[in-house]
Design a protein around this motif. Structure first.
Motif, short mmCIF file in Angstrom:
data_model
loop_
_atom_site.label_atom_id
_atom_site.label_comp_id
_atom_site.label_asym_id
_atom_site.label_seq_id
_atom_site.Cartn_x
_atom_site.Cartn_y
_atom_site.Cartn_z
N GLN A 84 0.84 -1.19 0.00
CA GLN A 84 0.00 0.00 0.00
C GLN A 84 0.88 1.25 0.00
O GLN A 84 1.85 1.33 0.75
N GLY A 85 0.56 2.21 -0.86
CA GLY A 85 1.34 3.43 -0.97
C GLY A 85 2.38 3.39 -2.07
O GLY A 85 2.96 4.44 -2.41
N ASP A 86 2.64 2.22 -2.66
CA ASP A 86 3.61 2.14 -3.76
C ASP A 86 3.10 2.91 -4.98
O ASP A 86 1.90 2.99 -5.24
N ARG A 87 4.06 3.44 -5.72
CA ARG A 87 3.74 4.19 -6.94
C ARG A 87 4.55 3.61 -8.08
O ARG A 87 5.77 3.42 -7.96
N ILE A 88 3.89 3.29 -9.19
CA ILE A 88 4.54 2.66 -10.34
C ILE A 88 4.47 3.60 -11.53
O ILE A 88 3.40 4.12 -11.86
N GLN A 89 5.62 3.81 -12.18
CA GLN A 89 5.72 4.63 -13.38
C GLN A 89 6.24 3.76 -14.51
O GLN A 89 7.34 3.21 -14.42
N VAL A 90 5.46 3.62 -15.57
CA VAL A 90 5.83 2.81 -16.72
C VAL A 90 6.33 3.75 -17.81
O VAL A 90 5.64 4.69 -18.19
N ALA A 91 7.53 3.50 -18.32
CA ALA A 91 8.11 4.36 -19.35
C ALA A 91 7.37 4.19 -20.68
O ALA A 91 6.55 3.28 -20.84
N GLU A 92 7.71 5.04 -21.62
CA GLU A 92 7.04 5.02 -22.92
C GLU A 92 7.35 3.76 -23.73
O GLU A 92 6.68 3.50 -24.73
N ASP A 93 8.36 3.01 -23.32
CA ASP A 93 8.67 1.76 -24.00
C ASP A 93 8.27 0.55 -23.16
O ASP A 93 8.66 -0.56 -23.46
N GLY A 94 7.49 0.78 -22.10
CA GLY A 94 7.26 -0.28 -21.13
C GLY A 94 5.86 -0.86 -21.14
O GLY A 94 4.93 -0.35 -21.79
N PHE A 95 5.71 -1.94 -20.38
CA PHE A 95 4.42 -2.59 -20.17
C PHE A 95 4.58 -3.46 -18.93
O PHE A 95 5.60 -4.15 -18.76
N VAL A 96 3.58 -3.43 -18.04
CA VAL A 96 3.69 -4.13 -16.76
C VAL A 96 2.40 -4.91 -16.51
O VAL A 96 1.30 -4.42 -16.80
#
Length: 783
Positions: A84-96
């Motif tokens: 809880q509280g985690d923040r995820i940033q996916v780059a323009e070349d990414g996928f998660v």
């Protein structure tokens, strides 16, 4: 084909796998391919295990994605258990992909940023609430138990879910879109924190029922329906009614008087009626429906296999396609974790080469280097002017821009472009090979000249004058020419200066911009500027001394390749929310806020600083007052990373969906826009010459007529081109090529000893300096 709950994870080459360890030092084995052609070299890899105590877990990471947890930030790895509280940033070349133990699946598209506001799971209930800052998230939520809740909210919407497949899109300007494949989603036209409302209700069942009624008052989307929240005046008024109702629910939670709660219930009934009239859902479009159907049918990934092995593949040529059990797993290289002793079938293929098929050893895992053999060459008919270019190969997942498999017909090749004889040994260890297999065995012109004059061979075009020692990883973005030598930045964020005459390393500077995919060096007088995802620094080119250094927070990180702009003695630094004006030591002096966000490198035009917002508005800023002088609306969507090009009062820029836009700065209006074939992401600075403006994206160079936007020609390339007189110099595969700017006609092509890296070369005093994938740089003589 693997069936059932199989742990099947393919990861971009740059992704570090948790627990994989170092490669063993045992001797490599040679495997005979099933096809009888090519060569497969194998080295064993250690077994890996994933944590057994897991909740919402990252099960697939392609490209670059970052995890921010409290005050720490780093790369998101497969197997990471989220909190809880985690923040995820996916780059323009990414996928998660994220998966819960119950099989619920979240897919985060490129450019997505989410925060896990609520993540509670025990034997009784599961509560999940995501806040989407931007991007697109698709979810398949398993059927909820009584008391379970799953909510996704944006600036303009809150969606409550009960067992469904759906997509939520959050645009930088605050607009939102919710699409439902199956099941039911209640959508509120306001970004309300529903979990906080439930917290305030506590154990008061009547108060909690009011929160349920608030959700029931929203738009109820069912199978194959979508809702667009456009932030117009009507919807904003409706959003205020929901916000008022939420405040009344908060009051009612602390005051159990029946009349007050009845009043709130009546208010919610009125809102529900107004919502149904003002926000009707609409039929879902076919592509969205098909995507959600595929999401529903996706098999859950087994998160805790009894034993797992790592398998990696590197191909020669470096743009061959890799298939696992018939499914594309990467181009050029891939890494994956698989259940031990599970049969797999690998196939490597590329146009013009014989395919290779083999079965990897899943009892111990392995790192495999696969060398393809060239197929027999057949005479090809000349291409007609109307014939489209060859279709590009799929770019690798670990880089924004990589080479394509595209060769011209044989009789279009100039006489000085004869393939070279293979003269180098194969690489000692994967995944980065030393050389490529040649197309045939004809001797090169260089070999003939050397035989005639063995004592003092003349330097000929295409001669490699030196090749530097490899760096830790390949150079990215571009090379830069300083007074003392060539400056490179590699994927590990290390700056390096190579002397022009010898190629020897003059100095290196390590930075915190590791996992660097998009950021390159920028010459600023007698110094080089380098800004990336973690910091910005200024380094003296003569000796490598760090002159200034400043940490970047998440709002000012330059993960997409943005660069600061020198302005007299100051700096203009792009951020996610606009531009900042900084002193020589990078300390803040002033800033300009762009509410819808921005991620471009600014440029100057006369006395104005120019950038573009996420929504495509060209924004002119006064550097003296930091005030916005003018906005020019365009149809661009999320232009990021690169600097626009200004030519004779016209501004040219591209966006992440392949749209090129030209804007007249004198007239303050759009001149034209063109969507490029294949919708390539455009993240590199354009160049212009001869009435053309040239963009690079997804492994191709696109030349457009500057006055009309008409596509003049396109051709495959590993990296952006540089202009050398009336010619283009660029790398493609294992060649450095020269083409005429006017029409793209190939003038010459010189073999490289290694496939080129995705970094633009630089030309200095008649020589080209090009980066190779093994981390080395070479100097090659030009005509």
């Amino acid at each position: 084909m693997i069936r059932g709950k199989i742990f099947w994870i393919v990861i971009a080459t740059v992704t570090v796998l948790a627990g994989c360890g170092d490669a063993p030092t045992t001797e490599p084995d040679t495997i005979i391919p099933e096809d009888g052609a090519g060569e497969v070299i194998s080295e064993p890899a250690p077994a890996v295990d994933l944590p057994e105590d897991f909740g919402l877990t990252a099960v697939y990471v392609m490209g670059q994605a970052r995890l921010q947890r409290g005050t720490t930030s780093g790369e998101l790895h497969v197997g990471t258990v989220l909190q809880q509280g985690d923040r995820i940033q996916v780059a323009e070349d990414g996928f998660v992909e994220l998966q819960s133990p119950d099989g619920s699946l979240l897919q985060l598209d490129a450019g997505t940023e989410i925060e896990l506001e609520r993540l509670l799971r025990d034997t009784a209930v599961a509560r999940t609430q995501l806040y989407m800052h931007q991007g697109e998230t698709s979810a398949r939520v398993s059927r909820q138990r009584s008391g379970d809740r799953f909510t996704v909210r944006t600036r303009s919407a809150a969606a409550g879910v009960r067992g469904t497949a759906f997509t939520v899109t959050a645009y930088p300007d605050g607009r939102s879109r919710v699409a439902v494949g199956s099941g039911r989603v209640a959508v509120l036209p306001a970004g309300l924190d529903l979990e906080s409302l439930y917290d305030q209700a506590g154990t008061d069942e009547e108060a909690a029922a009011l929160v349920d009624s608030l959700l029931d008052a929203g738009v109820q989307l069912a199978d194959n329906q979508e809702l667009a929240l456009e932030q117009d005046e009507t919807q904003q008024q409706l959003a205020r009614q929901y916000q008022d109702a939420a405040e009344e629910i908060t009051r009612a939670a602390t005051r159990p008087e029946a009349p007050l709660r009845q009043e709130v219930a009546l208010q919610l009934q009125q809102i529900r009626q107004a919502t149904g009239e003002l926000l009707p859902g609409r039929e879902l479009d076919t592509p969205s429906r098909q995507r959600l159907q595929r999401l529903e049918q996706a098999e859950p990934r087994s998160l805790v296999p009894a034993a797992s092995v790592r398998i990696s593949v590197a191909t020669i040529p470096a743009d061959a396609r890799i298939l696992i059990d018939g499914r594309t797993a990467g181009t050029g290289s891939m890494r994956g974790i698989f259940p031990a002793e599970t049969p797999l079938s690998l196939r490597i293929e590329r146009a013009g080469y014989q395919p290779v098929s083999f079965t990897p050893d899943t009892t111990r895992g392995g790192d495999y280097t696969v060398r393809l053999q060239a197929a027999a060459v057949q005479e090809a008919a000349p291409a007609t002017p109307d014939e489209p270019p060859a279709a590009p190969a799929e770019p690798p997942a670990d880089e924004l821009d990589e080479p394509l498999a595209a060769e011209p017909p044989a009789d279009e090749r100039p006489v000085d472009e004869r393939p070279a004889v293979e003269q180098h040994a194969a690489a000692p260890a994967p995944p980065e090979p030393d050389d490529r297999e040649p197309a045939d065995t004809e001797a090169t012109a260089d070999t003939e000249i050397a035989a005639e004059e063995p004592d003092t061979p003349a330097i000929q075009p295409g001669d490699i004058l030196w090749r530097s020692d490899p760096a830790g990883s390949p150079a990215v973005r571009r090379l830069a020419a300083a007074a003392e030598g060539v400056i490179t930045v590699d994927r590990d964020g290390e700056l390096r200066m190579l002397a022009y005459d010898t190629g020897r390393t003059g100095w290196t500077v390590s930075t915190h911009n590791d996992r660097n995919e998009n950021s390159g060096p920028q010459i600023a007088g007698s110094a080089v500027l380098f800004s990336g995802a973690a910091e910005i620094l200024l380094v003296r080119t003569s000796d490598g001394q760090v002159l200034q250094r400043q940490e970047l927070d998440s709002s000012s990180a330059h993960a997409f390749g943005q660069q600061a702009l020198p302005h007299r003695d100051d700096w203009i630094i792009p951020t996610d929310t606009g531009v900042t004006f900084a002193a020589p030591d990078f300390s803040l002096r002033d800033s300009t806020a762009i509410t819808e966000g921005a991620a471009m490198t600014p440029v100057f035009y006369r006395d104005s600083v120019i950038t573009a917002s996420y929504t495509g508005d060209v924004v002119l800023v006064d550097p003296g007052s930091a005030a916005i002088e003018q906005r020019i609306t365009t149809s661009a969507s999320q232009p990021v990373g690169h600097a626009p090009l200004v030519q004779e009062g016209t501004l040219f820029f591209g966006d992440r969906r392949g749209r090129v836009t030209a804007v007249s700065l004198q007239e303050g209006q759009k001149e034209w826009d063109t969507v490029l074939p294949g919708n390539p992401g455009l993240f590199h600075d354009p160049v212009a010459a001869g009435g053309l403006v040239l963009f690079f994206g997804s492994g191709e160079i696109f030349a457009l007529q500057a006055d009309s936007g008409e596509l003049a020609y396109r051709m495959a390339a590993a990296a952006p081109p540089v202009i050398h007189g009336d010619q283009l110099v660029f790398a493609e595969g294992d060649q450095l090529r020269i083409a005429a700017i006017a029409d793209g006609t190939r003038i010459a092509a010189y073999p490289l000893p290694e496939p080129a890296a995705a970094a633009a070369p630089v030309v200095v005093n008649g020589a080209a300096y090009a980066a190779l994938r093994d981390g080395s740089v070479l100097r090659l003589q030009l005509p």
